[in-house]
Design a protein around this motif. Sequence first.
Motif, PDB file in Angstrom:
ATOM      1  N   TRP A  61     -12.961  16.347   5.371  1.00 32.92           N
ATOM      2  CA  TRP A  61     -12.697  16.102   6.793  1.00 32.92           C
ATOM      3  C   TRP A  61     -13.950  16.331   7.630  1.00 32.92           C
ATOM      4  CZ3 TRP A  61     -12.639  20.471  10.191  1.00 32.92           C
ATOM      5  CH2 TRP A  61     -12.285  20.185  11.514  1.00 32.92           C
ATOM      6  N   TRP A  62     -14.701  17.382   7.342  1.00 36.29           N
ATOM      7  CA  TRP A  62     -15.858  17.692   8.169  1.00 36.29           C
ATOM      8  C   TRP A  62     -16.970  16.663   7.990  1.00 36.29           C
ATOM      9  CZ3 TRP A  62     -16.239  20.019  12.435  1.00 36.29           C
ATOM     10  CH2 TRP A  62     -17.471  20.437  12.944  1.00 36.29           C
ATOM     11  N   ALA A  63     -17.121  16.152   6.780  1.00 32.80           N
ATOM     12  CA  ALA A  63     -18.097  15.083   6.556  1.00 32.80           C
ATOM     13  C   ALA A  63     -17.734  13.854   7.391  1.00 32.80           C
ATOM     14  CB  ALA A  63     -18.154  14.721   5.078  1.00 32.80           C
ATOM     15  N   TRP A  64     -16.452  13.530   7.438  1.00 35.02           N
ATOM     16  CA  TRP A  64     -16.006  12.388   8.251  1.00 35.02           C
ATOM     17  C   TRP A  64     -16.216  12.681   9.737  1.00 35.02           C
ATOM     18  CZ3 TRP A  64     -12.343  11.795  12.082  1.00 35.02           C
ATOM     19  CH2 TRP A  64     -12.030  10.475  12.430  1.00 35.02           C
ATOM     20  N   MET A  65     -15.914  13.887  10.179  1.00 32.00           N
ATOM     21  CA  MET A  65     -16.091  14.273  11.579  1.00 32.00           C
ATOM     22  C   MET A  65     -17.539  14.126  12.020  1.00 32.00           C
ATOM     23  SD  MET A  65     -13.498  15.937  13.484  1.00 32.00           S
ATOM     24  CE  MET A  65     -14.207  17.429  14.167  1.00 32.00           C
ATOM     25  N   ASN A  66     -18.464  14.624  11.219  1.00 28.07           N
ATOM     26  CA  ASN A  66     -19.875  14.586  11.588  1.00 28.07           C
ATOM     27  C   ASN A  66     -20.340  13.166  11.873  1.00 28.07           C
ATOM     28  OD1 ASN A  66     -20.609  17.330  11.512  1.00 28.07           O
ATOM     29  ND2 ASN A  66     -20.798  17.296   9.296  1.00 28.07           N
ATOM     30  N   PHE A  67     -19.968  12.262  11.001  1.00 25.81           N
ATOM     31  CA  PHE A  67     -20.382  10.866  11.185  1.00 25.81           C
ATOM     32  C   PHE A  67     -19.692  10.242  12.392  1.00 25.81           C
ATOM     33  CE2 PHE A  67     -19.146   6.415  10.544  1.00 25.81           C
ATOM     34  CZ  PHE A  67     -20.398   5.813  10.564  1.00 25.81           C
ATOM     35  N   SER A  68     -18.395  10.456  12.522  1.00 28.69           N
ATOM     36  CA  SER A  68     -17.612   9.730  13.528  1.00 28.69           C
ATOM     37  C   SER A  68     -18.029  10.071  14.951  1.00 28.69           C
ATOM     38  CB  SER A  68     -16.116  10.008  13.331  1.00 28.69           C
ATOM     39  OG  SER A  68     -15.694   9.538  12.072  1.00 28.69           O
ATOM     40  N   TRP A  69     -18.283  11.364  15.220  1.00 29.15           N
ATOM     41  CA  TRP A  69     -18.664  11.738  16.578  1.00 29.15           C
ATOM     42  C   TRP A  69     -20.088  11.290  16.904  1.00 29.15           C
ATOM     43  CZ3 TRP A  69     -15.678  13.965  20.423  1.00 29.15           C
ATOM     44  CH2 TRP A  69     -14.370  14.306  20.053  1.00 29.15           C
ATOM     45  N   PHE A  70     -20.978  11.325  15.917  1.00 31.16           N
ATOM     46  CA  PHE A  70     -22.315  10.802  16.162  1.00 31.16           C
ATOM     47  C   PHE A  70     -22.248   9.307  16.460  1.00 31.16           C
ATOM     48  CE2 PHE A  70     -26.082   8.526  14.798  1.00 31.16           C
ATOM     49  CZ  PHE A  70     -27.083   9.212  15.456  1.00 31.16           C
ATOM     50  N   ALA A  71     -21.479   8.581  15.642  1.00 34.83           N
ATOM     51  CA  ALA A  71     -21.395   7.128  15.809  1.00 34.83           C
ATOM     52  C   ALA A  71     -20.784   6.754  17.156  1.00 34.83           C
ATOM     53  CB  ALA A  71     -20.573   6.517  14.675  1.00 34.83           C
ATOM     54  N   SER A  72     -19.864   7.575  17.646  1.00 37.07           N
ATOM     55  CA  SER A  72     -19.246   7.260  18.933  1.00 37.07           C
ATOM     56  C   SER A  72     -20.252   7.298  20.063  1.00 37.07           C
ATOM     57  CB  SER A  72     -18.101   8.244  19.215  1.00 37.07           C
ATOM     58  OG  SER A  72     -17.366   7.842  20.347  1.00 37.07           O
ATOM     59  N   ALA A  73     -21.286   8.116  19.904  1.00 35.34           N
ATOM     60  CA  ALA A  73     -22.290   8.251  20.962  1.00 35.34           C
ATOM     61  C   ALA A  73     -23.524   7.395  20.733  1.00 35.34           C
ATOM     62  CB  ALA A  73     -22.709   9.715  21.103  1.00 35.34           C
ATOM     63  N   TYR A  74     -23.914   7.154  19.455  1.00 35.11           N
ATOM     64  CA  TYR A  74     -25.229   6.558  19.191  1.00 35.11           C
ATOM     65  C   TYR A  74     -25.219   5.388  18.213  1.00 35.11           C
ATOM     66  CZ  TYR A  74     -27.191  10.651  21.518  1.00 35.11           C
ATOM     67  OH  TYR A  74     -27.510  11.612  22.440  1.00 35.11           O
ATOM     68  N   ASP A  75     -24.088   4.758  18.021  1.00 36.71           N
ATOM     69  CA  ASP A  75     -24.032   3.645  17.073  1.00 36.71           C
ATOM     70  C   ASP A  75     -24.772   2.426  17.632  1.00 36.71           C
ATOM     71  OD1 ASP A  75     -23.469   1.692  15.270  1.00 36.71           O
ATOM     72  OD2 ASP A  75     -21.296   1.760  15.498  1.00 36.71           O
ATOM     73  N   THR A  76     -25.999   2.216  17.151  1.00 43.04           N
ATOM     74  CA  THR A  76     -26.775   1.046  17.577  1.00 43.04           C
ATOM     75  C   THR A  76     -26.505  -0.158  16.688  1.00 43.04           C
ATOM     76  OG1 THR A  76     -28.611   1.793  16.209  1.00 43.04           O
ATOM     77  CG2 THR A  76     -28.622   2.456  18.524  1.00 43.04           C
ATOM     78  N   ASP A  77     -25.965   0.072  15.495  1.00 36.23           N
ATOM     79  CA  ASP A  77     -25.613  -0.980  14.546  1.00 36.23           C
ATOM     80  C   ASP A  77     -26.799  -1.873  14.193  1.00 36.23           C
ATOM     81  OD1 ASP A  77     -23.654  -2.024  12.842  1.00 36.23           O
ATOM     82  OD2 ASP A  77     -23.223  -3.686  14.196  1.00 36.23           O
ATOM     83  N   ASP A  78     -28.022  -1.325  14.249  1.00 34.88           N
ATOM     84  CA  ASP A  78     -29.179  -2.101  13.799  1.00 34.88           C
ATOM     85  C   ASP A  78     -29.378  -1.882  12.304  1.00 34.88           C
ATOM     86  OD1 ASP A  78     -30.135   0.468  13.689  1.00 34.88           O
ATOM     87  OD2 ASP A  78     -31.659   0.218  15.239  1.00 34.88           O
ATOM     88  N   ALA A  79     -30.399  -2.507  11.742  1.00 29.97           N
ATOM     89  CA  ALA A  79     -30.592  -2.465  10.293  1.00 29.97           C
ATOM     90  C   ALA A  79     -30.817  -1.045   9.785  1.00 29.97           C
ATOM     91  CB  ALA A  79     -31.774  -3.361   9.905  1.00 29.97           C
ATOM     92  N   LEU A  80     -31.646  -0.272  10.494  1.00 33.18           N
ATOM     93  CA  LEU A  80     -31.938   1.092  10.055  1.00 33.18           C
ATOM     94  C   LEU A  80     -30.681   1.953  10.110  1.00 33.18           C
ATOM     95  CD1 LEU A  80     -33.910   3.217   9.125  1.00 33.18           C
ATOM     96  CD2 LEU A  80     -34.575   3.602  11.526  1.00 33.18           C
ATOM     97  N   TYR A  81     -29.916   1.820  11.185  1.00 33.67           N
ATOM     98  CA  TYR A  81     -28.672   2.587  11.311  1.00 33.67           C
ATOM     99  C   TYR A  81     -27.728   2.248  10.156  1.00 33.67           C
ATOM    100  CZ  TYR A  81     -24.226   4.249  13.182  1.00 33.67           C
ATOM    101  OH  TYR A  81     -23.013   4.879  13.343  1.00 33.67           O
ATOM    102  N   ARG A  82     -27.632   0.974   9.810  1.00 35.11           N
ATOM    103  CA  ARG A  82     -26.730   0.569   8.727  1.00 35.11           C
ATOM    104  C   ARG A  82     -27.174   1.148   7.387  1.00 35.11           C
ATOM    105  NH1 ARG A  82     -25.012  -5.791   9.621  1.00 35.11           N
ATOM    106  NH2 ARG A  82     -24.032  -5.521  11.672  1.00 35.11           N
ATOM    107  N   VAL A  83     -28.453   1.082   7.115  1.00 35.74           N
ATOM    108  CA  VAL A  83     -28.965   1.601   5.840  1.00 35.74           C
ATOM    109  C   VAL A  83     -28.706   3.093   5.727  1.00 35.74           C
ATOM    110  CG1 VAL A  83     -31.056   2.032   4.494  1.00 35.74           C
ATOM    111  CG2 VAL A  83     -30.689  -0.215   5.527  1.00 35.74           C
ATOM    112  N   VAL A  84     -28.988   3.832   6.802  1.00 36.43           N
ATOM    113  CA  VAL A  84     -28.779   5.281   6.776  1.00 36.43           C
ATOM    114  C   VAL A  84     -27.294   5.609   6.607  1.00 36.43           C
ATOM    115  CG1 VAL A  84     -29.013   7.416   8.102  1.00 36.43           C
ATOM    116  CG2 VAL A  84     -30.857   5.733   8.122  1.00 36.43           C
ATOM    117  N   THR A  85     -26.420   4.819   7.233  1.00 35.39           N
ATOM    118  CA  THR A  85     -24.979   5.030   7.062  1.00 35.39           C
ATOM    119  C   THR A  85     -24.552   4.756   5.628  1.00 35.39           C
ATOM    120  OG1 THR A  85     -24.564   4.451   9.382  1.00 35.39           O
ATOM    121  CG2 THR A  85     -22.691   4.359   7.879  1.00 35.39           C
ATOM    122  N   LEU A  86     -25.114   3.731   4.995  1.00 34.84           N
ATOM    123  CA  LEU A  86     -24.795   3.455   3.599  1.00 34.84           C
ATOM    124  C   LEU A  86     -25.247   4.602   2.692  1.00 34.84           C
ATOM    125  CD1 LEU A  86     -25.704  -0.342   3.406  1.00 34.84           C
ATOM    126  CD2 LEU A  86     -23.428   0.677   3.519  1.00 34.84           C
TER     127      LEU A  86
END
Length: 390
Positions: A59-84
């Motif tokens: 749950w905490w791993a999911w929380m960390n990503f989700s709240w960051f993405a809500s504020a800073y999701d740029t959806d560019d290539a670098l963001y996608r690679v790091v998310t993968l």
Amino acid sequence: MTARSRHEDHRASTPLELFFDLCFVVAVAQAGARLVHALAEGHVGAGLAGYAAVFFAIWWAWMNFSWFASAYDTDDALYRVVTLIQITGVLILAAGVPRAFDDGDFTIGVIGYIVMRLALTSQWLRAAYSCRDPAERRVCLRYAAGLVLCQVGWVVMLFVPDSARVWLFPLLALAELSVPLFAERDHSTSWHPHHIAERYGLFTLIVLGETVSAATIAVQEALDEHDELGDLLPLAAGGLLIVFAAWWIYFAVPIHDHLTSNRQAFAWGYGHYVILASAAAIGAGMEVAIEQTVGKAHISANAGAAAVTVPTALFLLTVWLLHSRHFKRGTSQQLILPVSALAILACTFTGHTAVPLAGAVAALTVAIGWTLNRARPETEQAGSGTGPAA
């Protein structure tokens, strides 16, 4: 990487976020399977403790990503690679669930966390580098520092004796929970209320879907081995009613209008640990009840029933506490879910009929809630924004 606006219109989850969520199904399924084994063997204390610890990591791993993405999701290539890369860490974590649950060996899980943390820390540092507001930059740097310090703590935990690990784990969990409170104590990130509410809702759907899948597979395997359709049909029907009611009750009201500050949102978000863990445990409990019915589990009928009724009651009570009570009006509406939770707990003592009875209570809860909501004045319903409430 600049922050997105909290007032952005039509903010919705991206395909990448949905992909991220789906990868967590593997970890949730692993945790549920180990819980089934522990409860079926009568190891209740060890099973619940292991499940609580493992599910916290998920749950905490999911929380960390989700709240960051809500504020800073740029959806560019670098963001996608790091998310993968973070998704890769999730799958490593999932591979380590059995060892963590059975033996208290968190080595593989910690390796998965290191992969996720390196990726997420780089995201916070990238956001800090792009910030023009000094206060926002401090928040990003605090998050990065907090993640690194906590991760060092998890690595250290691997080298301490098992007796010390029992005390160190909850301390590190508290440290993890404190990072957002520390980072945003004087400045808030621009998380989006509607987006966060949708993200939690989608993850809840995924967990409920895993519950249905686990119960269906358990029924199928029991039929293949024992061919006891008459005993399994009431269990299956009761389980379905519970899951259907859980979905209805959770999504009965739109919660995003309530998330107006960090204080409200963090309490709501942290409380979802119980909602999500109990929702997943319902599926595990159904497997235990089925195994008890066909004679595979070495526990009593009441114990098999409790594996379903206890997480179901906990789910209803927590949803009322976090969601429903903010929108209900009058004593009768406020009491629906707490009273239903107690009634479902009481079903435990009816043995083999407990799950069908609990399903009937859950369905009746929805029906009563819908009826009371319909009876409210139309102006009040419009003002609250509620739908077919339970």
